[in-house]
Design a protein around this motif. Structure first.
Motif, PDB file in Angstrom:
ATOM      1  N   GLU A 124       0.803  -1.145  -0.042  1.00  0.00           N
ATOM      2  CA  GLU A 124      -0.014  -0.089   0.104  1.00  0.00           C
ATOM      3  C   GLU A 124       0.952   1.302   0.138  1.00  0.00           C
ATOM      4  O   GLU A 124       2.087   1.166   0.194  1.00  0.00           O
ATOM      5  CB  GLU A 124      -0.901  -0.060   1.227  1.00  0.00           C
ATOM      6  CG  GLU A 124      -1.827  -1.181   1.181  1.00  0.00           C
ATOM      7  CD  GLU A 124      -2.799  -1.128   2.524  1.00  0.00           C
ATOM      8  OE1 GLU A 124      -2.584  -0.108   3.307  1.00  0.00           O
ATOM      9  OE2 GLU A 124      -3.689  -1.895   2.783  1.00  0.00           O
ATOM     10  N   GLU A 125       0.132   2.527  -0.187  1.00  0.00           N
ATOM     11  CA  GLU A 125       0.873   3.717  -0.153  1.00  0.00           C
ATOM     12  C   GLU A 125       1.357   3.785   1.373  1.00  0.00           C
ATOM     13  O   GLU A 125       1.118   3.251   2.381  1.00  0.00           O
ATOM     14  CB  GLU A 125       0.085   4.785  -0.377  1.00  0.00           C
ATOM     15  CG  GLU A 125      -0.404   5.129  -1.892  1.00  0.00           C
ATOM     16  CD  GLU A 125       0.881   5.039  -2.951  1.00  0.00           C
ATOM     17  OE1 GLU A 125       1.567   5.938  -2.512  1.00  0.00           O
ATOM     18  OE2 GLU A 125       0.996   4.508  -3.793  1.00  0.00           O
ATOM     19  N   PRO A 126       2.907   4.429   1.579  1.00  0.00           N
ATOM     20  CA  PRO A 126       3.544   4.737   2.777  1.00  0.00           C
ATOM     21  C   PRO A 126       2.304   5.518   3.676  1.00  0.00           C
ATOM     22  O   PRO A 126       1.709   6.526   3.237  1.00  0.00           O
ATOM     23  CB  PRO A 126       4.688   5.455   2.594  1.00  0.00           C
ATOM     24  CG  PRO A 126       4.995   5.167   1.205  1.00  0.00           C
ATOM     25  CD  PRO A 126       3.618   4.917   0.499  1.00  0.00           C
ATOM     26  N   PHE A 127       2.363   5.187   5.097  1.00  0.00           N
ATOM     27  CA  PHE A 127       1.512   5.775   6.160  1.00  0.00           C
ATOM     28  C   PHE A 127       3.072   6.231   6.777  1.00  0.00           C
ATOM     29  O   PHE A 127       3.941   5.760   7.332  1.00  0.00           O
ATOM     30  CB  PHE A 127       0.944   4.662   6.957  1.00  0.00           C
ATOM     31  CG  PHE A 127       0.740   5.485   8.160  1.00  0.00           C
ATOM     32  CD1 PHE A 127      -0.677   6.435   7.972  1.00  0.00           C
ATOM     33  CD2 PHE A 127       1.251   5.426   9.444  1.00  0.00           C
ATOM     34  CE1 PHE A 127      -0.820   6.942   9.228  1.00  0.00           C
ATOM     35  CE2 PHE A 127       0.907   6.072  10.534  1.00  0.00           C
ATOM     36  CZ  PHE A 127      -0.138   6.937  10.495  1.00  0.00           C
ATOM     37  N   CYS A 128       2.772   7.815   6.746  1.00  0.00           N
ATOM     38  CA  CYS A 128       3.593   8.367   7.521  1.00  0.00           C
ATOM     39  C   CYS A 128       3.406   9.320   8.744  1.00  0.00           C
ATOM     40  O   CYS A 128       2.354   9.877   8.673  1.00  0.00           O
ATOM     41  CB  CYS A 128       4.590   9.486   6.686  1.00  0.00           C
ATOM     42  SG  CYS A 128       5.404   8.815   5.341  1.00  0.00           S
ATOM     43  N   GLY A 129       3.635   9.009   9.923  1.00  0.00           N
ATOM     44  CA  GLY A 129       3.409   9.630  11.147  1.00  0.00           C
ATOM     45  C   GLY A 129       4.237  11.068  11.392  1.00  0.00           C
ATOM     46  O   GLY A 129       4.742  11.408  10.696  1.00  0.00           O
ATOM     47  N   TYR A 182       5.895   3.727   7.187  1.00  0.00           N
ATOM     48  CA  TYR A 182       5.694   2.324   7.037  1.00  0.00           C
ATOM     49  C   TYR A 182       4.822   2.001   5.942  1.00  0.00           C
ATOM     50  O   TYR A 182       4.062   3.009   5.413  1.00  0.00           O
ATOM     51  CB  TYR A 182       5.155   2.025   8.307  1.00  0.00           C
ATOM     52  CG  TYR A 182       5.904   2.209   9.712  1.00  0.00           C
ATOM     53  CD1 TYR A 182       7.039   1.300   9.940  1.00  0.00           C
ATOM     54  CD2 TYR A 182       5.744   3.186  10.194  1.00  0.00           C
ATOM     55  CE1 TYR A 182       7.768   1.551  11.189  1.00  0.00           C
ATOM     56  CE2 TYR A 182       6.733   3.733  11.496  1.00  0.00           C
ATOM     57  CZ  TYR A 182       7.588   2.769  11.782  1.00  0.00           C
ATOM     58  OH  TYR A 182       8.298   3.163  12.641  1.00  0.00           O
ATOM     59  N   ARG A 183       5.171   0.924   5.363  1.00  0.00           N
ATOM     60  CA  ARG A 183       4.060   0.528   4.313  1.00  0.00           C
ATOM     61  C   ARG A 183       3.627  -0.930   4.795  1.00  0.00           C
ATOM     62  O   ARG A 183       4.424  -1.754   5.534  1.00  0.00           O
ATOM     63  CB  ARG A 183       4.880   0.079   3.136  1.00  0.00           C
ATOM     64  CG  ARG A 183       5.210   1.570   2.262  1.00  0.00           C
ATOM     65  CD  ARG A 183       5.997   1.255   1.112  1.00  0.00           C
ATOM     66  NE  ARG A 183       4.944   1.128   0.245  1.00  0.00           N
ATOM     67  CZ  ARG A 183       4.996   1.232  -1.218  1.00  0.00           C
ATOM     68  NH1 ARG A 183       6.418   1.079  -1.678  1.00  0.00           N
ATOM     69  NH2 ARG A 183       4.080   1.069  -2.006  1.00  0.00           N
ATOM     70  N   ILE A 184       2.270  -1.333   4.555  1.00  0.00           N
ATOM     71  CA  ILE A 184       1.562  -2.295   4.975  1.00  0.00           C
ATOM     72  C   ILE A 184       1.203  -3.213   3.393  1.00  0.00           C
ATOM     73  O   ILE A 184       0.924  -2.543   2.402  1.00  0.00           O
ATOM     74  CB  ILE A 184       0.387  -2.352   5.680  1.00  0.00           C
ATOM     75  CG1 ILE A 184       0.767  -1.518   6.816  1.00  0.00           C
ATOM     76  CG2 ILE A 184      -0.355  -3.526   5.781  1.00  0.00           C
ATOM     77  CD1 ILE A 184      -0.209  -1.512   8.153  1.00  0.00           C
ATOM     78  N   GLY A 240      10.732   2.317   1.953  1.00  0.00           N
ATOM     79  CA  GLY A 240      11.942   2.437   1.127  1.00  0.00           C
ATOM     80  C   GLY A 240      12.990   1.267   1.753  1.00  0.00           C
ATOM     81  O   GLY A 240      14.125   1.005   1.058  1.00  0.00           O
ATOM     82  N   GLN A 241      12.515   0.370   2.486  1.00  0.00           N
ATOM     83  CA  GLN A 241      13.394  -0.748   2.994  1.00  0.00           C
ATOM     84  C   GLN A 241      12.321  -2.090   2.975  1.00  0.00           C
ATOM     85  O   GLN A 241      12.253  -2.640   3.820  1.00  0.00           O
ATOM     86  CB  GLN A 241      13.790  -0.916   4.214  1.00  0.00           C
ATOM     87  CG  GLN A 241      14.939   0.622   4.231  1.00  0.00           C
ATOM     88  CD  GLN A 241      15.554   0.745   5.886  1.00  0.00           C
ATOM     89  OE1 GLN A 241      15.348  -0.277   6.683  1.00  0.00           O
ATOM     90  NE2 GLN A 241      15.796   2.178   5.902  1.00  0.00           N
ATOM     91  N   GLU A 242      11.486  -2.335   1.879  1.00  0.00           N
ATOM     92  CA  GLU A 242      10.445  -3.317   1.676  1.00  0.00           C
ATOM     93  C   GLU A 242      11.147  -4.746   1.889  1.00  0.00           C
ATOM     94  O   GLU A 242      10.221  -5.630   1.867  1.00  0.00           O
ATOM     95  CB  GLU A 242       9.819  -3.147   0.646  1.00  0.00           C
ATOM     96  CG  GLU A 242       8.662  -1.909   0.816  1.00  0.00           C
ATOM     97  CD  GLU A 242       9.355  -0.711   0.737  1.00  0.00           C
ATOM     98  OE1 GLU A 242      10.387  -0.455   0.057  1.00  0.00           O
ATOM     99  OE2 GLU A 242       8.499   0.521   0.892  1.00  0.00           O
ATOM    100  N   THR A 243      12.601  -4.871   1.570  1.00  0.00           N
ATOM    101  CA  THR A 243      12.966  -6.108   1.600  1.00  0.00           C
ATOM    102  C   THR A 243      13.342  -6.496   2.881  1.00  0.00           C
ATOM    103  O   THR A 243      13.827  -7.608   3.227  1.00  0.00           O
ATOM    104  CB  THR A 243      14.350  -6.224   0.594  1.00  0.00           C
ATOM    105  OG1 THR A 243      15.286  -5.059   1.335  1.00  0.00           O
ATOM    106  CG2 THR A 243      14.080  -5.791  -0.851  1.00  0.00           C
ATOM    107  N   ALA A 244      13.296  -5.856   3.938  1.00  0.00           N
ATOM    108  CA  ALA A 244      13.371  -6.142   5.405  1.00  0.00           C
ATOM    109  C   ALA A 244      12.167  -5.947   6.152  1.00  0.00           C
ATOM    110  O   ALA A 244      11.743  -4.831   6.412  1.00  0.00           O
ATOM    111  CB  ALA A 244      14.693  -5.182   5.872  1.00  0.00           C
ATOM    112  N   TYR A 245      11.119  -6.961   5.960  1.00  0.00           N
ATOM    113  CA  TYR A 245       9.782  -6.785   6.778  1.00  0.00           C
ATOM    114  C   TYR A 245       9.674  -7.754   7.633  1.00  0.00           C
ATOM    115  O   TYR A 245      10.181  -8.645   7.930  1.00  0.00           O
ATOM    116  CB  TYR A 245       8.889  -6.964   5.713  1.00  0.00           C
ATOM    117  CG  TYR A 245       9.087  -8.140   4.764  1.00  0.00           C
ATOM    118  CD1 TYR A 245       8.656  -9.419   5.158  1.00  0.00           C
ATOM    119  CD2 TYR A 245       9.788  -8.085   3.445  1.00  0.00           C
ATOM    120  CE1 TYR A 245       8.758 -10.594   4.204  1.00  0.00           C
ATOM    121  CE2 TYR A 245       9.955  -9.302   2.847  1.00  0.00           C
ATOM    122  CZ  TYR A 245       9.173 -10.450   3.141  1.00  0.00           C
ATOM    123  OH  TYR A 245       9.617 -11.615   2.415  1.00  0.00           O
TER     124      TYR A 245
END
Length: 65
Positions: free
Chosen positions: A7-12, A18-20, A34-39
């Motif tokens: 999904e689109e990033p959620f930024c607090g 974060y992305r889900i 930006g680091q979706e390979t480490a989830y």
């Protein structure tokens, strides 16, 4: 390799973005944008509960320096 549909990033506040995502088997994923390979991966309900706990302030100790 599993294909994750992010999904689109959620930024607090600050720089916490974060992305889900979800794969075709119904597994859920959460990663720093930006680091979706480490989830982290778990069931959708487990990740929803993690997010609810974070929003409720139950994980503030994880943010301490």
């Amino acid at each position: 390799m599993t294909t994750v549909h992010w999904e689109e990033p959620f930024c607090g506040e600050g720089n916490s973005c974060y992305r889900i995502g979800m794969d075709g088997d119904g597994n859920s994923y959460i990663a720093v944008a930006g680091q979706e390979t480490a989830y982290l991966t778990d069931s959708g309900e487990a990740l929803r509960q993690l997010i609810r706990d974070i929003k409720a302030g139950k994980a503030d100790h994880l943010l301490a320096d």
